[in-house]
Motif scaffolding. Structure first.
Motif, PDB file in Angstrom:
ATOM      1  N   GLY A  26      -2.815 -14.895  10.904  1.00  0.00           N
ATOM      2  CA  GLY A  26      -2.534 -14.146  12.434  1.00  0.00           C
ATOM      3  C   GLY A  26      -2.761 -12.124  12.086  1.00  0.00           C
ATOM      4  N   TRP A  27      -3.888 -12.538  10.364  1.00  0.00           N
ATOM      5  CA  TRP A  27      -3.992 -11.107   9.837  1.00  0.00           C
ATOM      6  C   TRP A  27      -5.105 -11.074   9.446  1.00  0.00           C
ATOM      7  CZ3 TRP A  27      -5.603  -9.416   4.851  1.00  0.00           C
ATOM      8  CH2 TRP A  27      -5.163  -8.390   4.812  1.00  0.00           C
ATOM      9  N   MET A  28      -6.141  -9.483   9.418  1.00  0.00           N
ATOM     10  CA  MET A  28      -7.362  -9.765   9.017  1.00  0.00           C
ATOM     11  C   MET A  28      -7.220  -7.966   8.275  1.00  0.00           C
ATOM     12  SD  MET A  28     -10.924  -9.405  11.619  1.00  0.00           S
ATOM     13  CE  MET A  28     -10.481 -10.295  12.169  1.00  0.00           C
ATOM     14  N   HIS A  29      -8.315  -8.047   7.319  1.00  0.00           N
ATOM     15  CA  HIS A  29      -8.345  -7.210   6.763  1.00  0.00           C
ATOM     16  C   HIS A  29      -9.210  -6.451   7.145  1.00  0.00           C
ATOM     17  CE1 HIS A  29     -10.213  -5.020   3.419  1.00  0.00           C
ATOM     18  NE2 HIS A  29      -9.869  -5.598   2.827  1.00  0.00           N
ATOM     19  N   ASN A  30      -8.427  -4.970   6.810  1.00  0.00           N
ATOM     20  CA  ASN A  30      -8.881  -3.530   7.629  1.00  0.00           C
ATOM     21  C   ASN A  30     -10.151  -3.284   8.181  1.00  0.00           C
ATOM     22  OD1 ASN A  30      -7.701  -0.716   9.418  1.00  0.00           O
ATOM     23  ND2 ASN A  30      -9.325   0.352   7.508  1.00  0.00           N
ATOM     24  N   GLY A  73       1.068  -7.494  15.323  1.00  0.00           N
ATOM     25  CA  GLY A  73       0.264  -6.611  16.757  1.00  0.00           C
ATOM     26  C   GLY A  73       1.526  -5.452  16.920  1.00  0.00           C
ATOM     27  N   ASP A  74       0.674  -4.410  17.039  1.00  0.00           N
ATOM     28  CA  ASP A  74       0.751  -3.155  17.501  1.00  0.00           C
ATOM     29  C   ASP A  74       0.541  -2.211  17.627  1.00  0.00           C
ATOM     30  OD1 ASP A  74       3.041  -1.064  16.793  1.00  0.00           O
ATOM     31  OD2 ASP A  74       1.585   0.051  16.011  1.00  0.00           O
ATOM     32  N   LEU A  75       0.705  -1.810  19.723  1.00  0.00           N
ATOM     33  CA  LEU A  75       0.222  -1.413  20.478  1.00  0.00           C
ATOM     34  C   LEU A  75      -0.729  -0.586  19.856  1.00  0.00           C
ATOM     35  CD1 LEU A  75       0.928  -1.403  24.425  1.00  0.00           C
ATOM     36  CD2 LEU A  75      -0.118   0.796  23.064  1.00  0.00           C
ATOM     37  N   ALA A  76      -0.072   0.736  19.660  1.00  0.00           N
ATOM     38  CA  ALA A  76      -0.292   2.358  19.111  1.00  0.00           C
ATOM     39  C   ALA A  76      -1.749   2.095  17.753  1.00  0.00           C
ATOM     40  CB  ALA A  76       0.434   2.871  18.246  1.00  0.00           C
ATOM     41  N   ALA A  77      -1.126   1.138  17.328  1.00  0.00           N
ATOM     42  CA  ALA A  77      -2.139   0.814  15.525  1.00  0.00           C
ATOM     43  C   ALA A  77      -3.537   0.013  16.222  1.00  0.00           C
ATOM     44  CB  ALA A  77      -2.270   0.166  14.653  1.00  0.00           C
ATOM     45  N   ASN A  78      -3.078  -1.084  17.195  1.00  0.00           N
ATOM     46  CA  ASN A  78      -4.153  -1.826  17.584  1.00  0.00           C
ATOM     47  C   ASN A  78      -5.205  -1.166  18.289  1.00  0.00           C
ATOM     48  OD1 ASN A  78      -5.349  -4.354  17.754  1.00  0.00           O
ATOM     49  ND2 ASN A  78      -4.960  -5.023  19.531  1.00  0.00           N
ATOM     50  N   ASN A  79      -4.654  -0.314  19.547  1.00  0.00           N
ATOM     51  CA  ASN A  79      -5.302   0.464  20.548  1.00  0.00           C
ATOM     52  C   ASN A  79      -5.859   1.315  20.018  1.00  0.00           C
ATOM     53  OD1 ASN A  79      -5.308   3.256  22.122  1.00  0.00           O
ATOM     54  ND2 ASN A  79      -5.667   0.622  23.283  1.00  0.00           N
ATOM     55  N   ARG A 107     -11.358  -5.810  10.297  1.00  0.00           N
ATOM     56  CA  ARG A 107     -11.158  -5.676  11.484  1.00  0.00           C
ATOM     57  C   ARG A 107     -12.328  -4.899  12.699  1.00  0.00           C
ATOM     58  NH1 ARG A 107      -4.776  -5.931  12.539  1.00  0.00           N
ATOM     59  NH2 ARG A 107      -4.015  -7.135   9.877  1.00  0.00           N
ATOM     60  N   MET A 108     -12.667  -3.503  11.814  1.00  0.00           N
ATOM     61  CA  MET A 108     -13.470  -2.517  12.010  1.00  0.00           C
ATOM     62  C   MET A 108     -14.795  -3.671  12.115  1.00  0.00           C
ATOM     63  SD  MET A 108     -13.158   0.587  10.040  1.00  0.00           S
ATOM     64  CE  MET A 108     -13.250   0.373   8.113  1.00  0.00           C
ATOM     65  N   ILE A 109     -15.403  -4.266  11.373  1.00  0.00           N
ATOM     66  CA  ILE A 109     -17.302  -5.082  11.627  1.00  0.00           C
ATOM     67  C   ILE A 109     -16.469  -5.358  12.594  1.00  0.00           C
ATOM     68  CG2 ILE A 109     -18.389  -6.921  10.372  1.00  0.00           C
ATOM     69  CD1 ILE A 109     -17.150  -5.705   7.489  1.00  0.00           C
ATOM     70  N   VAL A 110     -15.662  -6.422  13.309  1.00  0.00           N
ATOM     71  CA  VAL A 110     -15.986  -7.728  14.065  1.00  0.00           C
ATOM     72  C   VAL A 110     -15.239  -7.341  15.842  1.00  0.00           C
ATOM     73  CG1 VAL A 110     -15.008  -9.554  12.795  1.00  0.00           C
ATOM     74  CG2 VAL A 110     -13.157  -8.182  14.595  1.00  0.00           C
ATOM     75  N   ALA A 111     -14.660  -5.639  15.543  1.00  0.00           N
ATOM     76  CA  ALA A 111     -14.255  -4.924  16.487  1.00  0.00           C
ATOM     77  C   ALA A 111     -15.836  -3.803  17.359  1.00  0.00           C
ATOM     78  CB  ALA A 111     -13.804  -4.276  16.600  1.00  0.00           C
ATOM     79  N   SER A 112     -16.490  -3.552  16.239  1.00  0.00           N
ATOM     80  CA  SER A 112     -17.622  -2.872  16.252  1.00  0.00           C
ATOM     81  C   SER A 112     -18.485  -4.133  17.012  1.00  0.00           C
ATOM     82  CB  SER A 112     -18.460  -2.525  14.883  1.00  0.00           C
ATOM     83  OG  SER A 112     -19.626  -2.763  14.829  1.00  0.00           O
ATOM     84  N   GLY A 145      -5.989  -6.797  -2.282  1.00  0.00           N
ATOM     85  CA  GLY A 145      -6.357  -4.847  -2.454  1.00  0.00           C
ATOM     86  C   GLY A 145      -5.335  -4.216  -1.443  1.00  0.00           C
ATOM     87  N   THR A 146      -5.069  -4.593  -0.556  1.00  0.00           N
ATOM     88  CA  THR A 146      -3.718  -3.827   0.480  1.00  0.00           C
ATOM     89  C   THR A 146      -2.601  -4.287   0.162  1.00  0.00           C
ATOM     90  OG1 THR A 146      -3.933  -4.987   2.429  1.00  0.00           O
ATOM     91  CG2 THR A 146      -6.025  -3.188   1.691  1.00  0.00           C
ATOM     92  N   SER A 147      -1.771  -3.851   0.683  1.00  0.00           N
ATOM     93  CA  SER A 147      -0.037  -4.229   0.769  1.00  0.00           C
ATOM     94  C   SER A 147       0.300  -5.192   1.360  1.00  0.00           C
ATOM     95  CB  SER A 147       0.625  -2.611   1.041  1.00  0.00           C
ATOM     96  OG  SER A 147       0.669  -2.672   2.123  1.00  0.00           O
ATOM     97  N   GLY A 184      -4.314   8.100  -0.719  1.00  0.00           N
ATOM     98  CA  GLY A 184      -5.318   7.129  -0.781  1.00  0.00           C
ATOM     99  C   GLY A 184      -4.491   6.079   0.245  1.00  0.00           C
ATOM    100  N   TRP A 185      -3.723   5.610   0.037  1.00  0.00           N
ATOM    101  CA  TRP A 185      -2.726   4.142   1.004  1.00  0.00           C
ATOM    102  C   TRP A 185      -1.720   4.945   1.530  1.00  0.00           C
ATOM    103  CZ3 TRP A 185       2.734   2.440   0.362  1.00  0.00           C
ATOM    104  CH2 TRP A 185       3.056   1.480   0.918  1.00  0.00           C
ATOM    105  N   LEU A 186      -0.880   6.395   0.980  1.00  0.00           N
ATOM    106  CA  LEU A 186       0.000   7.278   2.031  1.00  0.00           C
ATOM    107  C   LEU A 186      -0.758   7.467   3.205  1.00  0.00           C
ATOM    108  CD1 LEU A 186       2.063   9.770   2.961  1.00  0.00           C
ATOM    109  CD2 LEU A 186       1.247  10.830   0.951  1.00  0.00           C
ATOM    110  N   VAL A 242      -0.114   7.458   7.354  1.00  0.00           N
ATOM    111  CA  VAL A 242      -0.232   8.124   7.988  1.00  0.00           C
ATOM    112  C   VAL A 242      -0.821   8.053   9.706  1.00  0.00           C
ATOM    113  CG1 VAL A 242      -0.802  11.305   8.059  1.00  0.00           C
ATOM    114  CG2 VAL A 242      -0.199  10.529   6.325  1.00  0.00           C
ATOM    115  N   TRP A 243      -2.244   7.610   9.142  1.00  0.00           N
ATOM    116  CA  TRP A 243      -2.941   6.366  10.572  1.00  0.00           C
ATOM    117  C   TRP A 243      -1.590   6.370  11.291  1.00  0.00           C
ATOM    118  CZ3 TRP A 243      -7.210   7.628  12.319  1.00  0.00           C
ATOM    119  CH2 TRP A 243      -8.536   8.085  11.385  1.00  0.00           C
ATOM    120  N   ARG A 244      -0.487   5.152  10.916  1.00  0.00           N
ATOM    121  CA  ARG A 244      -0.285   5.015  11.734  1.00  0.00           C
ATOM    122  C   ARG A 244       0.766   5.642  12.529  1.00  0.00           C
ATOM    123  NH1 ARG A 244       5.559   3.654  10.595  1.00  0.00           N
ATOM    124  NH2 ARG A 244       6.096   2.037  11.636  1.00  0.00           N
ATOM    125  N   GLU A 245       1.154   6.437  11.830  1.00  0.00           N
ATOM    126  CA  GLU A 245       1.751   7.938  12.619  1.00  0.00           C
ATOM    127  C   GLU A 245       1.132   8.400  13.180  1.00  0.00           C
ATOM    128  OE1 GLU A 245       4.963   9.666  11.203  1.00  0.00           O
ATOM    129  OE2 GLU A 245       5.344   7.893   9.852  1.00  0.00           O
TER     130      GLU A 245
END
Ligand code: FAD
Length: 474
Positions: A340-344, A376-382, A347-352, A234-236, A273-275, A279-282
């Motif tokens: 090499g990809w994980m659903h958002n 992998g993207d420093l800003a988004a990952n961090n 990502r939140m569940i495994v990080a928590s 369901g995501t891009s 919602g997608w936009l 914007v989170w990326r920005e």
């Protein structure tokens, strides 16, 4: 005159501001360059899959540049420091008059670019462009001219600035006079581990644009209902392309506007919602420029560095391997390890889970993600890790802790995603999939699946106490 376009994180010819500007003068001799820096990549934990993705896109880029009469030079240095010296000599030997590049916003990259500009300043004019964002860092600020620390007001200000800004996409450069004469040398594979990337992500900017178009036409309307369900596509899945610049955020925005012209008015729709995710990326990229410490392994909220993290190498390894005994966590980690990809949501569940259940330092998770992620993207990952760990700006408060079992029940109710990645649980019925050992016990069966590495209720209490103590020590 000779114009040099230095490609880095912008591996595309369409809507590439530096390339477009370099090609504006039809008389100029335009050459292109990519410098691989394996030692630097090692320090940044770049995933071998991402290195392969870059390598394959570089080959595609070489092709499309050659068709337009632009030769791509390729060089390998150890690290950024070496690349500065080498680039200086290269500019001299190629008699470069002007250097064109798109800015990168991470701390080391900005230092390198400043050093390059200084090194070549006597003979080369440098043109740097804000290209990888819809709006440049520093352009969306509070009334006091400061960067926002909280996302929602940032988004509000961002969207009102966006409507005033020029976010048109630029065309690919025209074919130049010397097309057909460009010699294509074989690009040697990087001196860096390269891993197979499978078939999920086709190579080339055309493939990325095609995926963007069909997502905006066929799926974006359902984004809000589907974006949290890992069993649904369901995501891009465009993040790997955005991360290395095969696609630009302007191309995303413009395609979205073409398919959904009322995106900015219909704020409860899927397109908005997608936009919002773009914007989170920005937001995260603007943050690392305003607070460079985020690029230096430091938390945004300083007192969180007082948390006494557990040293638990076996549990860390179980988390990495997808063997924690919590099905949703394990399925997610196995998805990461094999694709090499994980659903958002995951990502939140495994990080928590890593930070709030195992009480392991978030930097371990951040590093492991980088070593595996195709996007992998420093800003988004961090940003994602510091959000999950409650150490960042706009962080969830530390007492908000995901329960991995109920998260699984909510977002993968029937366990479809879990069963796809954890074959050991194939026989477990739907209603028991999130607590398989309870079922196995009733059935007098033994599962070939680990028992939970930690008890969530107890871990929750310990984590709250550890954060509370850290706050009191500050
Ligand atoms: P879509 O839902 O289709 O979103 C479209 C695009 O928006 C994405 O491709 C991505 O570029 C951007 N985006 C979406 N969500 C976010 C977000 N929360 N933060 C920043 N940008 C976002 N994203 C990365 O690109 N690289 C990373 O290294 C990365 N690490 C993350 C680590 C953690 C712990 C968390 C919680 C999130 C992380 N994300 C990262 C953000 C997000 O999970 C991915 O961008 C998203 O899952 C990619 O899938 P998609 O392309 O289908 O996203």
């Amino acid at each position: 005159t000779t114009h040099l376009v230095w490609f880095r994180n912008d591996l595309r010819i369409t809507d590439n501001r530096a390339l477009h500007a370099a090609c504006e003068d039809p008389q100029a001799r335009v050459i292109a360059l990519f410098i691989a820096t394996p030692e630097q990549w090692k320090q940044h934990e770049m995933a071998p899959r991402q290195a392969m993705f870059i390598y394959q896109h570089l080959q595609a880029l070489q092709h499309s540049l050659a068709e337009r009469g632009i030769g791509l030079h390729y060089h390998q240095c150890d690290d950024f420091a070496d690349s500065v010296d080498w680039l200086k000599d290269f500019c001299k030997s190629e008699k470069v008059d002007a250097l064109f590049y798109n800015k990168q916003y991470e701390f080391n990259e900005r230092q390198r670019d400043a050093a390059v500009e200084k090194a070549v300043s006597e003979s080369v004019i440098c043109h740097a462009f804000d290209d990888s964002l819809l709006l440049p860092p520093g352009s969306v600020t509070t009334g006091n001219n400061e960067m926002y620390k909280v996302y929602t007001p940032f988004r509000r200000a961002f969207l009102s600035r966006l409507t005033e800004s020029d976010s048109r996409s630029l065309p690919a450069p025209q074919v130049r006079g010397n097309a057909g004469k460009v010699v294509m040398h074989r690009l040697m594979p990087f001196d860096y581990p390269l891993a197979d990337i499978g078939d999920d992500f086709a190579i080339g900017e055309e493939a990325a644009r095609h995926q963007l178009r069909s997502f905006c036409r066929e799926q974006v309307q359902d984004y809000l209902e589907q974006r949290d369900l890992p069993a649904v596509d369901g995501t891009s899945s465009l993040s790997p392309y955005l991360a290395i610049g095969v696609l630009s955020p302007r191309q995303c925005l413009n395609r979205l506007r073409t398919e959904c012209p009322d995106v900015l008015e219909k704020t409860d729709g899927g397109a908005f919602g997608w936009l919002n995710e773009l914007v989170w990326r920005e937001f995260y990229r603007h943050l690392i420029v305003a607070w460079p410490k985020l690029c230096k392994h430091q938390p945004f909220v300083e007192w969180t560095d007082n948390v006494r993290w557990r040293h638990a190498p076996e549990e860390l390894q179980a988390w990495k391997d997808g063997k924690t005994g919590y099905p949703i966590v394990d399925a997610a980690m196995r998805q990461l390890n094999s694709t090499g990809w994980m659903h958002n949501r995951l990502r939140m569940i495994v990080a928590s889970f890593l930070v709030k259940d195992l009480l392991i330092n978030w930097r371990e998770g951040e590093r492991y993600f980088m070593s595996q992620l195709l996007d992998g993207d420093l800003a988004a990952n961090n940003g994602g890790w510091q959000w999950g760990a409650s150490t960042g700006t706009d962080a969830a408060p530390y007492f908000r802790i995901f329960n991995p079992t109920t998260q699984g029940e909510r977002f993968d109710k029937a366990g479809r995603f879990i069963k796809a990645w954890v074959p050991e649980l194939a026989d477990v019925p739907e209603r028991d999939i999130h607590q398989p050992h309870r079922w196995a016990e009733k059935q007098h069966r033994v599962l070939d699946y680990p028992l939970p590495v930690i008890d969530h209720a107890r871990a929750r209490k310990d984590t709250l106490a550890a954060f509370e103590a850290a706050k009191n020590r500050s």
